[in-house]
Design a protein around this motif. Structure first.
Motif, PDB file in Angstrom:
ATOM      1  N   THR A  92     -34.371 -27.430   5.766  1.00  0.00           N
ATOM      2  CA  THR A  92     -34.200 -26.804   7.079  1.00  0.00           C
ATOM      3  C   THR A  92     -33.449 -27.758   7.990  1.00  0.00           C
ATOM      4  OG1 THR A  92     -36.277 -25.590   6.836  1.00  0.00           O
ATOM      5  CG2 THR A  92     -35.408 -25.823   9.078  1.00  0.00           C
ATOM      6  N   GLN A  93     -32.419 -27.257   8.666  1.00  0.00           N
ATOM      7  CA  GLN A  93     -31.673 -28.109   9.576  1.00  0.00           C
ATOM      8  C   GLN A  93     -32.526 -28.487  10.778  1.00  0.00           C
ATOM      9  OE1 GLN A  93     -29.043 -29.696   9.204  1.00  0.00           O
ATOM     10  NE2 GLN A  93     -28.195 -30.194  11.204  1.00  0.00           N
ATOM     11  N   TYR A  94     -32.997 -27.482  11.526  1.00  0.00           N
ATOM     12  CA  TYR A  94     -33.835 -27.747  12.698  1.00  0.00           C
ATOM     13  C   TYR A  94     -34.924 -26.690  12.806  1.00  0.00           C
ATOM     14  CZ  TYR A  94     -30.262 -31.032  14.354  1.00  0.00           C
ATOM     15  OH  TYR A  94     -29.390 -32.091  14.467  1.00  0.00           O
ATOM     16  N   PHE A  95     -36.065 -27.106  13.357  1.00  0.00           N
ATOM     17  CA  PHE A  95     -37.169 -26.180  13.605  1.00  0.00           C
ATOM     18  C   PHE A  95     -37.042 -25.518  14.977  1.00  0.00           C
ATOM     19  CE2 PHE A  95     -41.376 -25.823  15.712  1.00  0.00           C
ATOM     20  CZ  PHE A  95     -41.904 -24.769  14.966  1.00  0.00           C
ATOM     21  N   GLN A  96     -36.497 -26.264  15.958  1.00  0.00           N
ATOM     22  CA  GLN A  96     -36.408 -25.768  17.331  1.00  0.00           C
ATOM     23  C   GLN A  96     -35.061 -26.192  17.925  1.00  0.00           C
ATOM     24  OE1 GLN A  96     -39.971 -27.553  18.994  1.00  0.00           O
ATOM     25  NE2 GLN A  96     -38.927 -29.460  19.525  1.00  0.00           N
ATOM     26  N   PRO A  97     -34.686 -25.596  19.069  1.00  0.00           N
ATOM     27  CA  PRO A  97     -33.325 -25.809  19.571  1.00  0.00           C
ATOM     28  C   PRO A  97     -33.041 -27.173  20.164  1.00  0.00           C
ATOM     29  CG  PRO A  97     -34.556 -24.350  21.036  1.00  0.00           C
ATOM     30  CD  PRO A  97     -35.390 -24.535  19.817  1.00  0.00           C
ATOM     31  N   GLU A  99     -39.343 -32.791  17.817  1.00  0.00           N
ATOM     32  CA  GLU A  99     -38.625 -32.808  16.549  1.00  0.00           C
ATOM     33  C   GLU A  99     -37.614 -33.950  16.593  1.00  0.00           C
ATOM     34  OE1 GLU A  99     -36.255 -29.670  13.611  1.00  0.00           O
ATOM     35  OE2 GLU A  99     -36.434 -29.229  15.757  1.00  0.00           O
ATOM     36  N   TYR A 100     -37.952 -35.043  15.916  1.00  0.00           N
ATOM     37  CA  TYR A 100     -37.209 -36.295  16.072  1.00  0.00           C
ATOM     38  C   TYR A 100     -35.817 -36.269  15.442  1.00  0.00           C
ATOM     39  CZ  TYR A 100     -41.433 -38.408  17.889  1.00  0.00           C
ATOM     40  OH  TYR A 100     -42.530 -38.701  18.669  1.00  0.00           O
ATOM     41  N   LYS A 101     -35.560 -35.317  14.583  1.00  0.00           N
ATOM     42  CA  LYS A 101     -34.246 -35.241  13.943  1.00  0.00           C
ATOM     43  C   LYS A 101     -33.135 -35.080  14.979  1.00  0.00           C
ATOM     44  CE  LYS A 101     -32.023 -32.870  10.045  1.00  0.00           C
ATOM     45  NZ  LYS A 101     -32.159 -31.737   9.100  1.00  0.00           N
ATOM     46  N   HIS A 102     -33.458 -34.462  16.115  1.00  0.00           N
ATOM     47  CA  HIS A 102     -32.467 -34.278  17.173  1.00  0.00           C
ATOM     48  C   HIS A 102     -32.067 -35.605  17.822  1.00  0.00           C
ATOM     49  CE1 HIS A 102     -32.531 -29.830  17.589  1.00  0.00           C
ATOM     50  NE2 HIS A 102     -33.800 -29.925  17.224  1.00  0.00           N
ATOM     51  N   VAL A 143     -38.925 -32.856  10.335  1.00  0.00           N
ATOM     52  CA  VAL A 143     -40.336 -33.119  10.611  1.00  0.00           C
ATOM     53  C   VAL A 143     -40.545 -32.992  12.112  1.00  0.00           C
ATOM     54  CG1 VAL A 143     -39.937 -35.629  10.746  1.00  0.00           C
ATOM     55  CG2 VAL A 143     -42.250 -34.766  10.333  1.00  0.00           C
ATOM     56  N   TYR A 144     -41.660 -32.381  12.489  1.00  0.00           N
ATOM     57  CA  TYR A 144     -41.958 -32.244  13.913  1.00  0.00           C
ATOM     58  C   TYR A 144     -43.449 -32.481  14.140  1.00  0.00           C
ATOM     59  CZ  TYR A 144     -43.181 -27.420  12.477  1.00  0.00           C
ATOM     60  OH  TYR A 144     -43.716 -26.320  11.852  1.00  0.00           O
ATOM     61  N   PHE A 145     -43.766 -32.812  15.378  1.00  0.00           N
ATOM     62  CA  PHE A 145     -45.139 -33.147  15.731  1.00  0.00           C
ATOM     63  C   PHE A 145     -45.599 -32.254  16.885  1.00  0.00           C
ATOM     64  CE2 PHE A 145     -43.527 -36.726  13.489  1.00  0.00           C
ATOM     65  CZ  PHE A 145     -44.604 -37.285  12.827  1.00  0.00           C
ATOM     66  N   ILE A 146     -46.729 -31.615  16.682  1.00  0.00           N
ATOM     67  CA  ILE A 146     -47.335 -30.750  17.700  1.00  0.00           C
ATOM     68  C   ILE A 146     -48.318 -31.602  18.494  1.00  0.00           C
ATOM     69  CG2 ILE A 146     -48.703 -28.675  18.105  1.00  0.00           C
ATOM     70  CD1 ILE A 146     -47.730 -27.724  15.287  1.00  0.00           C
ATOM     71  N   GLU A 147     -48.088 -31.707  19.785  1.00  0.00           N
ATOM     72  CA  GLU A 147     -48.908 -32.575  20.643  1.00  0.00           C
ATOM     73  C   GLU A 147     -49.946 -31.763  21.409  1.00  0.00           C
ATOM     74  OE1 GLU A 147     -46.758 -35.179  23.188  1.00  0.00           O
ATOM     75  OE2 GLU A 147     -45.454 -35.918  21.589  1.00  0.00           O
ATOM     76  N   ARG A 148     -51.150 -32.297  21.403  1.00  0.00           N
ATOM     77  CA  ARG A 148     -52.228 -31.724  22.193  1.00  0.00           C
ATOM     78  C   ARG A 148     -52.840 -32.812  23.067  1.00  0.00           C
ATOM     79  NH1 ARG A 148     -52.391 -29.298  17.162  1.00  0.00           N
ATOM     80  NH2 ARG A 148     -52.400 -27.004  17.184  1.00  0.00           N
ATOM     81  N   SER A 149     -53.204 -32.437  24.251  1.00  0.00           N
ATOM     82  CA  SER A 149     -53.835 -33.378  25.164  1.00  0.00           C
ATOM     83  C   SER A 149     -55.345 -33.360  24.948  1.00  0.00           C
ATOM     84  CB  SER A 149     -53.493 -32.998  26.606  1.00  0.00           C
ATOM     85  OG  SER A 149     -54.067 -33.902  27.504  1.00  0.00           O
ATOM     86  N   THR A 150     -55.952 -34.538  25.047  1.00  0.00           N
ATOM     87  CA  THR A 150     -57.387 -34.656  24.803  1.00  0.00           C
ATOM     88  C   THR A 150     -57.957 -35.794  25.636  1.00  0.00           C
ATOM     89  OG1 THR A 150     -59.039 -35.150  23.086  1.00  0.00           O
ATOM     90  CG2 THR A 150     -56.864 -36.117  22.809  1.00  0.00           C
TER      91      THR A 150
END
Length: 398
Positions: free
Chosen positions: A279-284, A309-312, A322-329
């Motif tokens: 996959t090239q990118y997950f998000q724009p 998404e660090y590939k950008h 690869v991408y990382f979903i962030e949640r606050s806690t």
């Protein structure tokens, strides 16, 4: 890296607790003045929250503790960081997914046009639209007054519609508090633009290190006068180390834990890693914020604040992404001080105790219970060394 026995056999001019930007800057500066430094790092790696690495599965450079974007207007800081590696120009852009649409963050003309189906064309028209939306606040005498909390900051800048669509829900996710319960500084950091500038920052210098932040910090600490030990809790060895001066960059309440006082409140982050193969990118774009609590298209709950998404970043190449979903806690490593009156008053008590600690300087965001951008952390550390070595006048005159 040296073990405890090697470390404890020596006396150092400076002991620095923490190897993030603040601690590493202090160590580097003293080494340049021919003073010995011991850097004690609790984690298994150097670099603090700036630590990055190459993801094994995708060969993409990622950050372990969330995206770090360097930007500054400060010439001294820019000259300083360029001593330790090559930097590549990078203008960060963020989108927010709001009402099923990707819109620029910070708010600009295109954000407003997209969300409200308008055709604002220039700065004058944007100013006119904002003026109609914005809320003013007055004191008991009917005189205009400044915003007293983050809700008032947002209402004064963008009015109630954008506040309810973007600012309030994102703040609730990030801080688990209403904006009205947070000091004005939280939302004062976020600009509102009256043009089509889609950059997240407007600083003169915006760049990323070509080989990553870990490489920059490794180069800062690369001196025979600097000894670094990792996997070492300062509080387990503090009675054994010998140094003339000590610089502490950890949480100030942890330093005074023996007092039994209440803990200062911090927000932390959790990171869910995901990979898409072939996959090239997950998000724009590299960072997409998700302020709303429910996805308009699917109806599903959205409990995360953003996806990175660090590939950008610096146009990295890979067959996968690869991408990382962030949640606050409220659990985990301390990231963001929570600026409300209760915490501010408690910090003043800790600060008073810190002022009585002979031979100890409290440096950086955790020790000062204050959010620092990266350049601010570096400048603060440089100025601390200026002050402690008598270089302040020289630095002011640069």
């Amino acid at each position: 890296m040296k073990d405890y026995d090697d470390v404890l056999d020596q006396t150092y001019d400076n002991c620095i607790i923490g190897s993030g930007l603040s601690g590493s800057t202090i160590a580097q500066q003293y080494a340049s003045l021919h003073q010995t430094c011991l850097v004690i790092e609790k984690r298994s790696h150097i670099g603090g929250n700036c630590y990055d690495y190459i993801d094994d599965e995708t060969s993409i450079r990622v950050s372990l503790y969330g995206a770090h974007l360097f930007h500054t207007n400060n010439e001294r800081v820019w000259e300083y960081v360029n001593q330790f590696g090559e930097w590549v120009d990078y203008e960060h852009r963020v989108l927010g997914k709001v009402e099923g649409r990707y819109v620029p963050i910070p708010v600009n003309i295109d954000t407003v046009n997209s969300l409200f189906d308008l055709n604002i064309r220039n700065e004058d028209e944007m100013n006119e639209w904002l003026a109609k939306e914005q809320v003013t606040f007055t004191d008991a005498n009917g005189e205009l007054r400044e915003a007293q909390n983050s809700e008032e900051v947002a209402l004064a800048r963008v009015g109630p519609r954008l506040y309810e669509l973007i600012f309030r829900p994102y703040t609730l996710k990030q801080w688990a508090k209403e904006p009205s319960d947070l000091g004005p500084e939280v939302l004062s950091r976020i600009p509102v633009r009256n043009n089509r500038d889609g950059r997240y920052f407007s600083d003169k210098y915006q760049a990323l290190p070509k080989e990553g932040y870990t490489s920059i910090i490794r180069n800062m600490l690369d001196s025979p006068l600097i000894t670094v030990v990792t996997d070492t809790d300062y509080f387990h060895v503090k009675d054994r180390i010998r140094c003339t001066r000590l610089y502490y960059t950890g949480p100030i309440d942890a330093y005074f834990n023996h007092l039994g006082w209440p803990k200062l409140e911090y927000r932390s982050l959790s990171f869910e890693r995901a990979v898409k193969h072939n996959t090239q990118y997950f998000q724009p774009t590299g960072v997409v914020n998700h302020p709303q609590h429910r996805d308009r298209e699917s109806g599903q709950e959205v409990d995360y604040t953003r996806i990175v998404e660090y590939k950008h970043f610096l146009n990295q190449t890979s067959d996968h992404t690869v991408y990382f979903i962030e949640r606050s806690t409220d659990k985990g490593e301390p990231y963001y001080p929570v600026p409300n009156e209760k915490n501010k008053e408690l910090f003043k008590r800790y600060q008073e105790m810190a002022s009585k600690e002979e031979g100890v300087r409290f440096v950086g965001r955790l020790a000062n219970y204050k959010y620092f951008n990266m350049d601010e952390a570096i400048l603060n550390a440089l100025e601390v060394v200026d002050e402690d070595t008598g270089r302040r006048e020289q630095a002011v005159n640069r």
